[in-house]
Design a protein around this motif. Structure first.
Motif, short mmCIF file in Angstrom:
data_model
loop_
_atom_site.label_atom_id
_atom_site.label_comp_id
_atom_site.label_asym_id
_atom_site.label_seq_id
_atom_site.Cartn_x
_atom_site.Cartn_y
_atom_site.Cartn_z
N CYS A 19 -12.92 6.32 1.78
CA CYS A 19 -11.19 5.33 1.41
C CYS A 19 -11.12 4.90 0.69
O CYS A 19 -10.65 3.59 0.88
CB CYS A 19 -12.47 3.98 2.88
N LEU A 20 -12.05 5.32 -0.17
CA LEU A 20 -11.36 4.80 -1.61
C LEU A 20 -9.85 4.50 -1.56
O LEU A 20 -9.34 6.04 -1.56
CB LEU A 20 -12.26 6.11 -3.12
N VAL A 21 -8.69 3.26 -2.71
CA VAL A 21 -8.49 2.96 -2.44
C VAL A 21 -8.12 2.79 -4.18
O VAL A 21 -9.19 2.36 -4.65
CB VAL A 21 -7.81 2.15 -2.02
N GLU A 22 -6.91 2.51 -4.35
CA GLU A 22 -7.22 1.85 -5.87
C GLU A 22 -6.37 0.21 -5.96
O GLU A 22 -5.08 0.65 -5.84
CB GLU A 22 -6.23 2.81 -7.05
N ILE A 23 -7.22 -0.69 -5.80
CA ILE A 23 -6.41 -2.00 -5.77
C ILE A 23 -6.26 -2.87 -7.61
O ILE A 23 -7.25 -2.52 -7.64
CB ILE A 23 -7.85 -2.75 -5.08
N PHE A 78 1.57 -1.51 0.15
CA PHE A 78 -0.32 -0.16 -0.48
C PHE A 78 0.59 1.20 -0.35
O PHE A 78 1.27 1.59 0.79
CB PHE A 78 -0.92 0.30 1.38
N ASP A 79 0.73 2.01 -0.80
CA ASP A 79 1.10 3.49 -0.94
C ASP A 79 2.73 3.25 -0.89
O ASP A 79 2.90 3.90 0.29
CB ASP A 79 0.86 4.33 -0.07
N ALA A 137 -4.09 -11.81 -0.78
CA ALA A 137 -2.26 -11.92 -1.15
C ALA A 137 -1.91 -11.13 -1.57
O ALA A 137 -2.60 -11.56 -3.16
CB ALA A 137 -2.13 -13.31 -0.81
N GLY A 138 -0.80 -10.53 -1.63
CA GLY A 138 -0.64 -9.62 -3.06
C GLY A 138 -1.15 -8.52 -3.83
O GLY A 138 -0.89 -8.45 -4.29
N MET A 139 -2.42 -8.29 -2.92
CA MET A 139 -2.89 -6.87 -3.13
C MET A 139 -1.94 -5.98 -3.26
O MET A 139 -0.80 -5.27 -3.19
CB MET A 139 -4.12 -6.41 -2.51
N ILE A 140 -2.28 -4.68 -4.80
CA ILE A 140 -0.95 -3.26 -4.79
C ILE A 140 -1.93 -2.77 -4.50
O ILE A 140 -2.98 -2.98 -5.91
CB ILE A 140 -0.54 -3.89 -6.53
#
Lengths: 121, 464
Positions: free
Chosen positions: A80-84, A33-34, A98-101
């Motif tokens: 809480c928006l994120v880019e996955i 994450f980031d 596992a392995g989420m970018i």
């Protein structure tokens, strides 16, 4: 890595960890994450897991690039928006895999802001 | 199940109770819910969490367990992770699950989408680590997390419930900054007589308060001039209480001043809604069964008006009975007989509401925020912008939305709609009913092009 968290985990270790629970004994999987690597509990609520891991800022707003983090935790506020893996999603409605970018959605730099003042001729 | 007798949207107390009742009367029920597990927000994830943290969360939470277990009965299909994004007047529901969209058509629809927290725009409320009390409860229920050094701000029963649960988990809040005043309690006293029929709630409330006092939780009441302070994240809460300024350094602040019906679906159907002065919110116009002006569409639970989990269960059952009668499964006489005791119980459950609503009213500074305060979190529109546009003669919330972008972000006005309407009413001198609310249109939540396209593929497959 271990970061000081704002949260205390009351889980007693019997948690099966699926569908959002966080259990100290459950398998931890790597998530990026980031720019940082984290080991998060597999199947746990992503927003909760990042908060527990010490993350406070989840994104920068497209309007003023102000920092934001989870607010409602129930899919209403979209703070809480994120880019996955390339797709913008609500972290509070997503579960750790596992392995989420994951990256922070930010104001796109190559798109001119609609609010920007046009230089006067 | 693409043609159920009854489709229920929301698997909280109202939706689950309705599903149980309807299935027991022979109706086929499709139960759609956004979350991965049953329970809605009040009984969130109750089947998994009850054995783990039931002691901390208390009996009111555990009451959801037997109800959730009954969803395994024949006649109910529970679709978890189903995000409903369109409902049309002919009974068609479109939802997304795992990035694909699906369309179903139901004989009857029950909207049981519950409540959302009333927006509480205060200076600094967009800072990271400022959350809602509801968010605090969800973190505790689902994930076993309690914020350290937390300040709870606002008013209402939920504030005390969370503080008590935190205390039981030996992580009490740093302080409670409560906005209700002595005057509010005095104004609520005339409703006390009626509330005594709902004595269970009053007793519970006084037990919670006594426990918080014994536990040494610091309480400030009648707090005002509240702001959240920090640059990139929350550092402190500032406020005045009893004429003295205070600044509390903290890691997390949790806001709450009541809940309001989650009306997005009933609004999108163009159904009539009216302003409820006692609850300070819009509610759909319904008959005693929860039936709307569309005879096959019903609303039950907090989405119909705030009454809490027990009242929601009873309302869900009542709607299910009326639907079963309309579908020819029970007679009008059987309906009347079955409904009588449920209606009496529901009236008793609701009897404490007028007292609670008056004793813990919404916080004035958040209903009419200062000009600099952001009211639309998505588009970062301030109260001042809304006031200026309203003064310049903006005709209503929808025109104001076009001019200011308030309500145009991803949350689609869920976080600012009520504030925009009340600021318009304040500036124009019109009533809330005259001002109205944003037009709500599908898609009710953002969907991807891929999700839309998947619907088309499904169509061509079924036609092939």
């Amino acid at each position: 890595m271990k970061i000081a968290s704002d949260f205390h985990n009351i889980s007693d270790g019997q948690n099966d960890g699926h569908n959002g629970g966080i259990d100290p004994d459950q398998p931890l999987v790597p998530v990026h994450f980031d720019g940082q690597d984290y080991m998060l509990p597999e199947g746990a609520n992503l927003a909760a897991s990042l908060l527990a891991a010490g993350v406070r800022v989840f994104r920068k707003t497209p309007v003023s690039a102000s920092p934001r983090g989870p607010f409602c935790m129930m899919g209403v506020c979209y703070d809480c928006l994120v880019e996955i893996d390339g797709m913008v999603q609500q972290a509070c409605q997503t579960f750790v895999k596992a392995g989420m970018i994951i990256t922070m959605p930010a104001r796109p730099t190559d798109v001119p802001s609609l609010n920007a003042q046009e230089p006067s001729e | 199940m693409s043609n159920p007798d009854l489709a229920i949207i929301g698997a909280g107390p109202a939706g689950m109770a309705a599903a149980d009742e309807a299935a027991s009367l022979g109706l086929s029920v499709l139960l759609l819910d956004e979350q991965p597990t049953l329970g809605g927000q009040i009984y969130r994830d109750v089947e998994r969490v009850a054995p783990l943290r039931g002691a901390v969360l208390g009996q009111d939470y555990l009451d959801g367990l037997p109800l959730a277990k009954r969803m395994a009965r024949d006649g109910i299909e529970h679709v978890a992770g189903a995000m409903v994004w369109q409902v049309t007047q002919d009974g068609t529901i479109t939802y997304s699950k795992d990035n694909c969209s699906f369309e179903i058509r139901a004989g009857h629809i029950l909207i049981a989408t519950g409540a959302v927290e009333r927006p509480m725009p205060l200076p600094g409320w967009t800072l990271p680590s400022v959350m809602s009390v509801g968010a605090g409860q969800i973190l505790l229920k689902q994930s076993g997390l309690i914020p350290n050094e937390a300040v709870l701000i606002g008013s209402g029963p939920l504030l005390y419930v969370l503080a008590y649960q935190m205390l039981k988990a030996k992580r009490p809040p740093l302080a409670m900054v409560e906005t209700q005043t002595m005057g509010d309690m005095a104004a609520a006293m005339p409703h006390l007589g009626g509330a005594l029929r709902g004595w269970r709630y009053l007793l519970k409330g006084s037990k919670l308060l006594a426990a918080l006092m014994l536990g040494g939780v610091k309480r400030y009441t009648g707090a005002k001039v509240i702001s959240l302070e920090g640059e990139d994240m929350l550092r402190a809460v500032r406020f005045e209480a009893r004429g003295k300024p205070h600044r509390l350094e903290c890691q997390t602040a949790l806001l709450h001043h009541g809940v309001v019906p989650n009306n997005q679906i009933s609004l999108s159907l163009g159904l009539a809604h009216s302003w409820n002065q006692q609850q300070t919110c819009f509610c759909p116009d319904l008959d005693k069964w929860g039936q709307t002006s569309l005879s096959h569409v019903f609303v039950a639970g907090d989405g119909a008006g705030i009454g809490g989990a027990k009242a929601a269960e009873l309302a869900g059952k009542l709607s299910a009975l009326r639907i079963a009668e309309q579908a020819g499964r029970i007679s009008a006489i059987a309906l009347a007989a079955k409904a009588k005791s449920l209606q009496a119980l529901k009236a008793r459950e609701l009897s404490a509401r007028p007292f609670l609503d008056r004793a813990y009213p919404p916080f004035k500074e958040a209903i009419s925020p200062k000009d600099e305060t952001i009211i639309c979190r998505c588009e970062e529109v301030t109260a001042g912008t809304i006031r200026t546009l309203a003064k310049q003669g903006s005709q209503g919330p929808n025109q104001l939305k076009t001019f200011s972008r308030a309500g145009m972000g991803p949350c689609q006005g869920r976080g600012c709609g009520l504030t925009v309407s009340s600021l318009m009413a304040e500036q124009s001198g019109k009533s809330m009913d005259e001002v109205g609310y944003f037009n709500i249109r599908p898609p009710l939540k953002p969907v991807t092009l891929g999700e839309l396209a998947s619907l088309q593929e499904e169509d061509s497959r079924s036609q092939a």
